[in-house]
Design a protein around this motif. Structure first.
Motif, PDB file in Angstrom:
ATOM      1  N   SER B  11     -31.586  -2.543  73.949  1.00 51.53           N
ATOM      2  CA  SER B  11     -30.943  -2.913  75.204  1.00 51.53           C
ATOM      3  C   SER B  11     -31.710  -2.288  76.357  1.00 51.53           C
ATOM      4  CB  SER B  11     -29.497  -2.447  75.213  1.00 51.53           C
ATOM      5  OG  SER B  11     -29.450  -1.051  75.221  1.00 51.53           O
ATOM      6  N   PRO B  12     -31.771  -2.971  77.507  1.00 50.91           N
ATOM      7  CA  PRO B  12     -32.568  -2.460  78.611  1.00 50.91           C
ATOM      8  C   PRO B  12     -31.971  -1.200  79.219  1.00 50.91           C
ATOM      9  CG  PRO B  12     -31.419  -4.465  79.238  1.00 50.91           C
ATOM     10  CD  PRO B  12     -31.175  -4.275  77.780  1.00 50.91           C
ATOM     11  N   SER B  13     -32.820  -0.275  79.643  1.00 45.97           N
ATOM     12  CA  SER B  13     -32.347   0.897  80.367  1.00 45.97           C
ATOM     13  C   SER B  13     -32.818   0.856  81.815  1.00 45.97           C
ATOM     14  CB  SER B  13     -32.821   2.184  79.697  1.00 45.97           C
ATOM     15  OG  SER B  13     -34.210   2.290  79.780  1.00 45.97           O
ATOM     16  N   VAL B  15     -34.087  -2.147  84.722  1.00 50.24           N
ATOM     17  CA  VAL B  15     -34.440  -3.510  85.109  1.00 50.24           C
ATOM     18  C   VAL B  15     -34.915  -3.449  86.553  1.00 50.24           C
ATOM     19  CG1 VAL B  15     -33.626  -5.859  85.505  1.00 50.24           C
ATOM     20  CG2 VAL B  15     -32.746  -4.553  83.558  1.00 50.24           C
ATOM     21  N   SER B  17     -36.555  -5.838  89.577  1.00 46.78           N
ATOM     22  CA  SER B  17     -36.750  -7.241  89.907  1.00 46.78           C
ATOM     23  C   SER B  17     -37.272  -7.410  91.328  1.00 46.78           C
ATOM     24  CB  SER B  17     -35.415  -7.972  89.729  1.00 46.78           C
ATOM     25  OG  SER B  17     -35.454  -9.228  90.328  1.00 46.78           O
ATOM     26  N   SER B  65     -41.912  -6.454  88.967  1.00 47.51           N
ATOM     27  CA  SER B  65     -40.778  -6.740  88.093  1.00 47.51           C
ATOM     28  C   SER B  65     -41.104  -6.312  86.665  1.00 47.51           C
ATOM     29  CB  SER B  65     -40.474  -8.243  88.075  1.00 47.51           C
ATOM     30  OG  SER B  65     -40.128  -8.698  89.346  1.00 47.51           O
ATOM     31  N   VAL B  67     -38.917  -4.995  82.697  1.00 48.84           N
ATOM     32  CA  VAL B  67     -37.707  -4.548  82.001  1.00 48.84           C
ATOM     33  C   VAL B  67     -38.141  -3.542  80.959  1.00 48.84           C
ATOM     34  CG1 VAL B  67     -35.812  -5.235  80.511  1.00 48.84           C
ATOM     35  CG2 VAL B  67     -36.541  -6.747  82.366  1.00 48.84           C
ATOM     36  N   ASN B  69     -36.778  -0.931  77.787  1.00 46.46           N
ATOM     37  CA  ASN B  69     -35.647  -0.707  76.886  1.00 46.46           C
ATOM     38  C   ASN B  69     -35.449   0.767  76.560  1.00 46.46           C
ATOM     39  OD1 ASN B  69     -35.141  -3.429  76.757  1.00 46.46           O
ATOM     40  ND2 ASN B  69     -36.473  -3.711  74.969  1.00 46.46           N
ATOM     41  N   VAL B 102     -33.219  -2.707  91.755  1.00 44.81           N
ATOM     42  CA  VAL B 102     -33.515  -1.898  90.569  1.00 44.81           C
ATOM     43  C   VAL B 102     -32.193  -1.461  89.949  1.00 44.81           C
ATOM     44  CG1 VAL B 102     -34.689   0.138  89.679  1.00 44.81           C
ATOM     45  CG2 VAL B 102     -35.529  -0.947  91.742  1.00 44.81           C
ATOM     46  N   TRP B 103     -32.115  -1.597  88.632  1.00 46.38           N
ATOM     47  CA  TRP B 103     -30.949  -1.080  87.923  1.00 46.38           C
ATOM     48  C   TRP B 103     -31.425  -0.064  86.889  1.00 46.38           C
ATOM     49  CZ3 TRP B 103     -31.730  -6.185  89.104  1.00 46.38           C
ATOM     50  CH2 TRP B 103     -30.728  -6.851  89.823  1.00 46.38           C
ATOM     51  N   ALA B 104     -30.604   0.950  86.633  1.00 46.79           N
ATOM     52  CA  ALA B 104     -30.978   1.919  85.608  1.00 46.79           C
ATOM     53  C   ALA B 104     -29.729   2.464  84.948  1.00 46.79           C
ATOM     54  CB  ALA B 104     -31.798   3.049  86.220  1.00 46.79           C
ATOM     55  N   ASP B 245     -49.126  -5.631  82.080  1.00 41.27           N
ATOM     56  CA  ASP B 245     -48.006  -4.960  81.423  1.00 41.27           C
ATOM     57  C   ASP B 245     -48.097  -5.327  79.950  1.00 41.27           C
ATOM     58  OD1 ASP B 245     -45.603  -4.320  80.284  1.00 41.27           O
ATOM     59  OD2 ASP B 245     -44.356  -5.343  81.762  1.00 41.27           O
TER      60      ASP B 245
END
Lengths: 307, 264
Positions: B11-13, B15, B17, B65, B67, B69, B102-104, B245
């Motif tokens: 699961s991503p830790s 993201v 964008s 951008s 992602v 994990n 950005v999400w974390a 990447d």
């Protein structure tokens, strides 16, 4: 997502011909993040959430303040003794200039007590305002390395200055009876006056910390403003005696820094009976400044330390 | 995310964008302190001089951008001034995005080049304050205090102000503090370069341990060997853009080839 594949966004210098998984659109990215329960960064929380977050960092506030306060006088031989010596030396030199040379003792019956309270109480505000204005820019190492609600910094700086000034307040309580003031139960109100004063200082620290972070240059004006305030706030002269009882006198008397000294004098000196006006003004300034201050500071959250 | 038992590692830790970061730099005198050695090139390439004041805009990160994990170790490579440190600070939540999002997960912990938190305070106080700022309780910090000091290997220096530390000692203590809180995301920006060989080996082990706990590790380094040892994926930044990447071997090889082209 992209492990095992190479994602060439732009083939400036990278070798061409790679498998290129489709890049996520902003909507897909948002959905992915939501699905994984991630928190969005750089988004300012609501005011209540912010206040709750600050409260959860109260231990940090305390440890930061007590450690900084202790470190303040560590870099010389006499160490913590300076916390007491400095204000005493200041009282001595002010007494020499204003008490003996310029004779601004008009309207006061116990000038030494009047002057000592003025210097110690104003000294707390002065150091808290100057340190508060640099609360964010002065601790950039912390701001750049760790994420926590930045309101922790002005709060801890104000608390630090309070702790640094505690020895001075203790000296004050020893000096007051020595100058001939009779013991009075009103003395118990002195800590209350300090609480109101601390709220005023905190509010000013919130305002100045954000302004100075946004415009560094303004940090140079803060000491000038404090010096000006020192001369108009009645540290070493009685405002009503020299400014009369008109509008100007009222403005000078009820501005937050002067009102802090008035309440302290009313608590500690026989000559000044307690008046509702000054205590209500001190409380009102304290609550108004610290509440509007944290709102003002909160609106800048996310931009602290970014330049 | 399909099966519950593998959710932890796939699961991503983080993201990120369309991330854009533009920041303001004040005057020539302050720029050196702002992002260390990263600025001059960026400025030359990316900024327009404002003739009236000395305030300049730096477009340090452009439309990035990716992602990442849980359990991944991601290296970030690129020349000085390519936006690596800025990108890291944005993903650590220390710098707001100008555009993009950005999400974390959880609390990221960033170890920068300048490892010292509060120079005038002793190492012991820095351990307490750093731990509390990372979200530990005072009690948890006290419980882990001995481990932190042991791991840092700075011995009696812990009771001296950090201004008396060598840069390597500061980095050791900061690394020990940052990893003691078991961060969800650990970001290391050149912070290990000042440590000696023995400490670098120990920190590699600690990073491996952290990854086993399904935390994500970001490593900025100019040492391709260090990147190869610790990372299985690499982001290559060039002039603020994410150029490539992919798996470490492929990206590092392409990066090294681009050097050769440039110098040939």
């Amino acid at each position: 997502m992209t492990i095992g594949h190479s994602n060439v966004v732009e083939d400036v210098e990278a070798p061409a011909a790679r498998t290129e998984p489709a890049r996520l659109t902003p909507e897909e990215a948002a959905a992915l993040a939501r699905g994984a329960g991630l928190e969005e960064l750089g988004v300012r929380p609501g005011l209540l959430g912010y206040a709750r977050e600050v409260w959860s960092y109260r231990h940090l506030v305390w440890h930061l303040s007590s450690a900084q306060a202790w470190a303040t006088n560590q870099n010389n031989y006499l160490g913590q003794l300076w916390a007491v010596l400095n204000p005493l030396l200041l009282v001595g030199s002010y007494y020499l200039i204003f008490g003996l040379l310029l004779k601004t003792r008009g309207g006061t019956s116990n000038y030494i007590a009047f002057l000592t309270i003025g210097i110690f109480v104003f000294g707390y505000s002065a150091s808290a305002i100057i340190a508060g204005s640099r609360a964010v820019v002065g601790q950039i190492g912390l701001v750049r390395a760790l994420r926590f609600p930045r309101a922790v910094l002005p709060i801890s700086v104000t608390l630090t200055q309070f702790l640094v000034n505690v020895p001075a307040f203790a000296v004050l309580m020893v000096m007051i009876p020595l100058t001939g003031e009779p013991f009075s139960p009103h003395w118990l109100l002195f800590p209350v006056a300090l609480v109101f004063q601390s709220l005023i200082n905190l509010g000013l620290a919130f305002f100045l910390a954000r302004v100075v972070n946004a415009a560094r240059d303004s940090a140079n004006l803060v000491p000038v403003g404090v010096r000006l305030a020192r001369y108009v706030s009645g540290v070493f002269f009685s405002i009503p005696h020299y400014a009369g009882h008109g509008l100007l006198s009222a403005v000078l008397l009820y501005q937050p820094l002067a009102v802090s000294m008035t309440t302290a004098r009313e608590a500690l000196m026989d000559q000044y009976p307690l008046t509702w006006g000054s205590w209500v003004a001190a409380a009102a300034w304290g609550v108004a400044l610290s509440v509007t201050g944290i709102v003002f500071f909160w609106r800048g959250e996310g931009r602290y330390g970014s330049s | 995310m399909e099966a519950a038992d593998v959710a932890d590692t796939t699961s991503p830790s983080v993201v990120c964008s369309g991330l854009d970061i533009v920041y303001t730099v004040f005057g020539a005198k302050q720029k050196g302190t702002d992002t260390g050695g990263e600025l001059p090139l960026v400025e030359r390439l990316l900024t327009k001089r404002n003739p009236v004041s000395s305030v300049r805009k730096v477009h340090a990160v452009k439309d990035v951008s990716f992602v990442v994990n849980h359990g991944e170790a991601v290296g970030i490579i690129g020349r000085n001034g390519s936006g690596k440190s800025t990108l890291l600070r944005a993903v650590a939540g220390l710098m707001p995005p100008t555009n993009g999002r950005v999400w974390a997960s959880g609390r990221p912990s960033l170890l920068g080049v300048n490892a010292v938190l509060l120079t005038g305070l002793t190492g012991a106080k820095n351990v307490m304050i750093g731990g509390l700022a990372l979200g530990l309780t005072p009690r948890q910090v006290r419980e882990r205090y001995d481990d932190i000091v042991d791991f840092s290997g700075i011995g009696d220096f812990v009771n001296l102000p950090m201004s008396a530390y060598s840069s390597g000692m500061g980095a050791r203590l900061r690394f020990a503090i940052s990893t003691a809180a078991a961060p969800d995301i650990l970001m290391i920006d050149e912070a290990l370069a000042t440590g000696d060989a023995e400490f670098q080996a120990r920190s590699r082990d600690r990073i491996a341990e952290i990854r086993r706990d399904a935390s994500t590790v970001f490593l900025v380094s100019h040492s391709n060997a260090a990147i190869r040892e610790s990372c299985d994926r690499v982001l290559w930044m060039e002039q603020g853009r994410l150029v490539m990447d992919g798996p470490t071997d492929e990206v590092v090889r392409a990066y090294e080839q681009s050097h050769r082209k440039a110098t040939a």
